[in-house]
Design a protein around this motif. Structure first.
Motif: not given
Length: 79
Positions: A29-34, A36-39
């Motif tokens: 799974d990945i966690i993304v900065d809401k 910036t959209g960066k992983i």
């Protein structure tokens, strides 16, 4: 360098420090900065050699900034 998430599928994650195999992107799974959209983080189920018990949620969190190299078959991280 631009990497598509679909290009990461199936790659094995290897720790540069000890050569340990941490998992495969398909299980990750990945966690993304809401904003910036960066992983931010890869969340990889812990690899175990015994049968996984129900409710066993052990994971390894790999910060995106620890990735050192993305190759054809594997991703090298330094953690």
């Amino acid at each position: 360098m631009t990497i598509m998430l679909s290009q990461l599928g199936g790659k094995e994650i290897i720790n540069l420090n000890n050569g340990q195999r941490l998992g495969i992107i398909a299980d990750t799974d990945i966690i993304v900065d809401k904003k910036t959209g960066k992983i931010l983080t890869l969340v990889v189920p812990e690899r175990k050699f015994h049968i996984k018990l129900l409710g066993d949620n052990s994971v390894i969190e790999i910060p995106w900034h620890t990735i050192r190299k993305i190759g054809n078959d594997m991703i090298i991280v330094e953690i």
